[in-house]
Design a protein around this motif. Sequence first.
Motif, PDB file in Angstrom:
ATOM      1  N   ARG A 230     -25.998  31.741 -38.814  1.00  0.00           N
ATOM      2  CA  ARG A 230     -24.884  31.876 -37.542  1.00  0.00           C
ATOM      3  C   ARG A 230     -25.931  32.054 -36.287  1.00  0.00           C
ATOM      4  O   ARG A 230     -27.082  32.796 -36.398  1.00  0.00           O
ATOM      5  N   ILE A 231     -25.413  31.490 -35.369  1.00  0.00           N
ATOM      6  CA  ILE A 231     -26.155  31.606 -33.906  1.00  0.00           C
ATOM      7  C   ILE A 231     -24.946  32.300 -33.125  1.00  0.00           C
ATOM      8  O   ILE A 231     -23.825  31.481 -32.954  1.00  0.00           O
ATOM      9  N   VAL A 232     -25.019  33.381 -32.331  1.00  0.00           N
ATOM     10  CA  VAL A 232     -24.208  33.894 -31.407  1.00  0.00           C
ATOM     11  C   VAL A 232     -24.528  33.609 -30.059  1.00  0.00           C
ATOM     12  O   VAL A 232     -25.624  34.294 -29.793  1.00  0.00           O
ATOM     13  N   ASN A 233     -23.920  32.853 -29.244  1.00  0.00           N
ATOM     14  CA  ASN A 233     -24.507  32.640 -27.927  1.00  0.00           C
ATOM     15  C   ASN A 233     -23.806  33.726 -26.904  1.00  0.00           C
ATOM     16  O   ASN A 233     -22.722  33.740 -26.726  1.00  0.00           O
ATOM     17  N   VAL A 234     -24.709  34.513 -26.539  1.00  0.00           N
ATOM     18  CA  VAL A 234     -24.368  35.623 -25.467  1.00  0.00           C
ATOM     19  C   VAL A 234     -24.524  35.330 -24.071  1.00  0.00           C
ATOM     20  O   VAL A 234     -23.784  35.667 -23.206  1.00  0.00           O
ATOM     21  N   GLY A 235     -25.970  34.733 -23.913  1.00  0.00           N
ATOM     22  CA  GLY A 235     -26.209  34.831 -22.355  1.00  0.00           C
ATOM     23  C   GLY A 235     -27.111  33.375 -22.207  1.00  0.00           C
ATOM     24  O   GLY A 235     -27.392  32.765 -23.415  1.00  0.00           O
ATOM     25  N   ARG A 236     -27.239  32.781 -21.187  1.00  0.00           N
ATOM     26  CA  ARG A 236     -27.965  31.614 -20.916  1.00  0.00           C
ATOM     27  C   ARG A 236     -28.853  31.652 -19.785  1.00  0.00           C
ATOM     28  O   ARG A 236     -29.042  30.927 -18.700  1.00  0.00           O
ATOM     29  N   LEU A 237     -29.794  32.715 -20.025  1.00  0.00           N
ATOM     30  CA  LEU A 237     -30.747  33.009 -18.833  1.00  0.00           C
ATOM     31  C   LEU A 237     -31.879  32.024 -18.668  1.00  0.00           C
ATOM     32  O   LEU A 237     -32.572  32.066 -17.701  1.00  0.00           O
ATOM     33  N   GLY A 238     -32.012  31.331 -19.850  1.00  0.00           N
ATOM     34  CA  GLY A 238     -32.850  30.094 -19.777  1.00  0.00           C
ATOM     35  C   GLY A 238     -32.386  28.748 -19.265  1.00  0.00           C
ATOM     36  O   GLY A 238     -33.064  27.826 -19.337  1.00  0.00           O
ATOM     37  N   GLY A 239     -30.975  28.856 -18.962  1.00  0.00           N
ATOM     38  CA  GLY A 239     -30.522  27.475 -18.632  1.00  0.00           C
ATOM     39  C   GLY A 239     -29.106  27.343 -19.535  1.00  0.00           C
ATOM     40  O   GLY A 239     -28.982  27.555 -20.595  1.00  0.00           O
ATOM     41  N   ALA A 240     -28.095  26.923 -18.551  1.00  0.00           N
ATOM     42  CA  ALA A 240     -26.847  26.542 -19.325  1.00  0.00           C
ATOM     43  C   ALA A 240     -26.714  25.201 -19.923  1.00  0.00           C
ATOM     44  O   ALA A 240     -25.588  24.926 -20.715  1.00  0.00           O
ATOM     45  N   HIS A 241     -27.601  24.186 -19.525  1.00  0.00           N
ATOM     46  CA  HIS A 241     -27.728  22.838 -20.450  1.00  0.00           C
ATOM     47  C   HIS A 241     -28.979  22.784 -20.725  1.00  0.00           C
ATOM     48  O   HIS A 241     -30.111  22.855 -20.192  1.00  0.00           O
ATOM     49  N   ALA A 242     -28.913  22.067 -21.801  1.00  0.00           N
ATOM     50  CA  ALA A 242     -30.056  21.646 -22.601  1.00  0.00           C
ATOM     51  C   ALA A 242     -30.139  20.794 -23.634  1.00  0.00           C
ATOM     52  O   ALA A 242     -28.989  20.457 -24.074  1.00  0.00           O
ATOM     53  N   ASP A 243     -31.092  20.106 -24.265  1.00  0.00           N
ATOM     54  CA  ASP A 243     -31.029  19.229 -25.322  1.00  0.00           C
ATOM     55  C   ASP A 243     -30.705  20.220 -26.411  1.00  0.00           C
ATOM     56  O   ASP A 243     -30.951  21.035 -26.851  1.00  0.00           O
TER      57      ASP A 243
END
Length: 322
Positions: A230-243
């Motif tokens: 499982r991956i739980v996405n909590v934050g996007r400090l490194g960027g909200a868009h990516a490959d």
Amino acid sequence: MKAYVYGAHGDAITEVARPAPKGTQVLVRVRACGLNRADLGMTRGHAHGNAGGVGTVLGMEWAGEIAGLGPEAKGVEVGDRVMGSGAAAFAEYTLADHGRLFRTPSNMNFEEAATLPVALATMHNAVVTNGALQPGQSVLIQGASSGVGLMALQIARFKGAGLVVGSSTDAVRRGRLKEFGADLAVDSSDPGWVEQVLKATNGDGVDLIVDQVSGKVASQNLAATRIKGRIVNVGRLGGAHADFNFDLHAARRIKYIGVTFRSRTIEEIREIFDEVRRDIWPAVEARKLQLPIDKVFAFDDIGKAFKHMEANRHLGKIVATL
């Protein structure tokens, strides 16, 4: 009353009207407030959910005493020492729903209490409720040296994780993650971190990743997660868009779960606070789950507190007192 407001000319301490509680709200006399990364964006005029923009009283985390009750508020009384989260925290008085606060333990001062509500609610929900961490399983916390990240490490360890990995791009902070429960600390800016995680898990990958970074680590996370993990996405400090490697996501049959408080109803938030109380509150009262305070500022110096946060050299929470 004094409040820290984003105005037409930027953020500043301003005189505003004291709010009045309605319905299930309580009025809190704020004694200390904790700074969070989202607050930094709002000092620049960025929106956070429905909040933000000119005229916004900033802040989302506080500790203090109940000074008034709405007609439908239950379970609390005037004078109770409480801590909680919600909008407009950086002020002498703030409003909170009666279900979005915790009673402050008697062995905890206001400064300590102000560090906890956001971290406890966010990371119990991410690690336990959505992440479904089971005793003996392995977990990676991306962005582990933040306040909420340090709490995630501790919750994972408290819930019996077999292997706890934390990431930080700062060497000094990375070197301290073991103090908060990490068995292994990795640098997520170094592409070799995935191989380190695979080596530590006999080539399988971790059962759970709690990701506060996203951006360029999104596909790397997939490679570091075991089949059916499982991956739980909590934050996007490194960027909200990516490959994003959709093929790897499918091949490893990974559950990818996004979470945020911004789209939750007050009923959902109350349930999250209830889950914290039911599951881990004794550990909070026993000081087994706590966060270091990096620095305390007087409220009149809250602008300096944000400059300290922007420098990004701190470990733990930054607090302002009123």
